[in-house]
Design a protein around this motif. Structure first.
Motif: not given
Ligand code: ATP
Ligand code: MG
Length: 312
Positions: A163-169, A177-180, A224-234, A250-254
């Motif tokens: 299970h893989l995810n990105s928490l971004g920079d 965080r603001t959205a949460l 989180i995926s809706d809040y990743l900037n370009d660098l984090s997405k890349d 693997y699965t992308h597990d948000e």
């Protein structure tokens, strides 16, 4: 006299259990050395601050699970609940920084005051791998390859998914965080007491809550995926590409956020269907802010730990 019993949540390892246990360690040592990792052994206790400042004041480990005590000279010490903070401490205080990028592995006992159950002990054991000083996604991929190789060589990869995810920079996480906070503030009355505290200190921690009431709110929470900037997405794209090239299922597990505060970008867990609710055998991620947080030079890092009992 109950004092002749082992302490709750601890056990003696003997016979077939001991053989399985040492098989896991031996297989791991062989693979880690072949991948060019160097073995490190750190003390089983550290100054309490090493963990308190790094794992996060609102993490379960710091708020409920640490074995902390004052020694005879009044120093506050803690039995290590995890490896990364101690290894980062060693990297700074032991002059390892001069070696440039370091690939380190370790195994040994960990201590957490948890409710004992199958697959969950108060003294348990981990395998660990860390790459310190490498900022590029190739380091994350290398660690995932090492983990997958271990699971394959132990013959248990069939039942396991990554299970893989990105928490971004930090920029992406600040926006998320603001959205949460907005979202959970609207549901504050339904949150558990712990999560109401987390709401203002570290709202991402709520996503990792085990409280059923909290979990019911997660379905509609911002992702989180809706809040990743370009660098984090890349960065995340490169990690996913590497994992796919290695044929690791693997699965992308948000929903995956991991329990400790210091993670950024990559977060992952290898989860098995074979162990019921204690199914996470190995977990880790990137911790680019950790060493700076501990007072060292800004240094990227990535690592994972696996529970030996669960692998065995
Ligand atoms: P969980 O969500 O199960 O509490 P965690 O996020 O606290 O896990 P980590 O800190 O990531 O776990 O530890 C890495 C690995 O160590 C886990 O994936 C698991 O295999 C093992 N582990 C963690 N806590 C325990 C424990 N109390 N007893 C046995 N193994 C454990
Ligand atoms: Mg835990």
């Amino acid at each position: 006299m109950s004092k002749l019993q082992p302490v709750r949540g601890t056990r003696d390892i003997f016979g077939p259990d001991a053989r399985r246990f040492s098989h896991v360690v031996k297989v791991y040592q062989k693979i880690a050395l072949a991948y060019g990792f160097e073995e490190i052994s750190t003390p089983i206790f550290e100054f309490t601050d090493v963990f308190k400042r790094t794992l996060g004041e609102t993490s379960d480990v710091v708020t409920k699970e640490m074995y902390s005590f004052a020694d005879r000279s009044g120093e506050m010490l803690t039995l290590r609940p995890e490896y990364t903070a101690g290894i980062a401490r060693a990297w700074m205080s032991g002059g390892l920084a001069q070696h440039g990028v370091m690939k380190l592995f370790a195994h040994g006992p960990m201590f957490r005051y948890e409710r004992p159950q199958k697959g969950r002990y108060r003294q348990f054991h981990q395998l660990d791998a860390e790459i310190i000083g490498a900022a590029e996604p190739a380091a994350d991929i290398e660690l995932l390859a090492l983990a997958w190789q271990l699971l394959c060589d132990l013959g248990i990869s069939d039942e396991i998914t990554l299970h893989l995810n990105s928490l971004g920079d930090s920029e992406s996480r600040a926006a998320y965080r603001t959205a949460l906070v907005d979202y959970f503030s609207d549901h504050e009355a339904k949150l558990s007491d712990d999560s109401r505290t987390r709401l203002h200190k570290n709202p991402m921690r709520i996503l990792d809550s085990k409280d059923p009431g909290d979990r019911a709110l997660l379905g509609d929470a911002p992702r989180i995926s809706d809040y990743l900037n370009d660098l984090s997405k890349d960065f995340f794209g490169a990690v996913c590409e590497g994992v796919a090239a290695l044929d690791i299922p693997y699965t992308h597990d948000e929903r995956l956020v991991r329990g400790l505060d210091y993670y950024s970008h990559t977060a992952f867990e290898f989860i098995t269907q074979a162990l019921g609710s204690q199914g996470t055998v190995l977990g880790g991620g990137r911790y680019d802010g950790l060493i700076e947080l501990m007072g060292g030079p800004s240094t990227p890092g990535v690592g994972w730990a696996a529970g030996i009992e669960r692998l065995a």
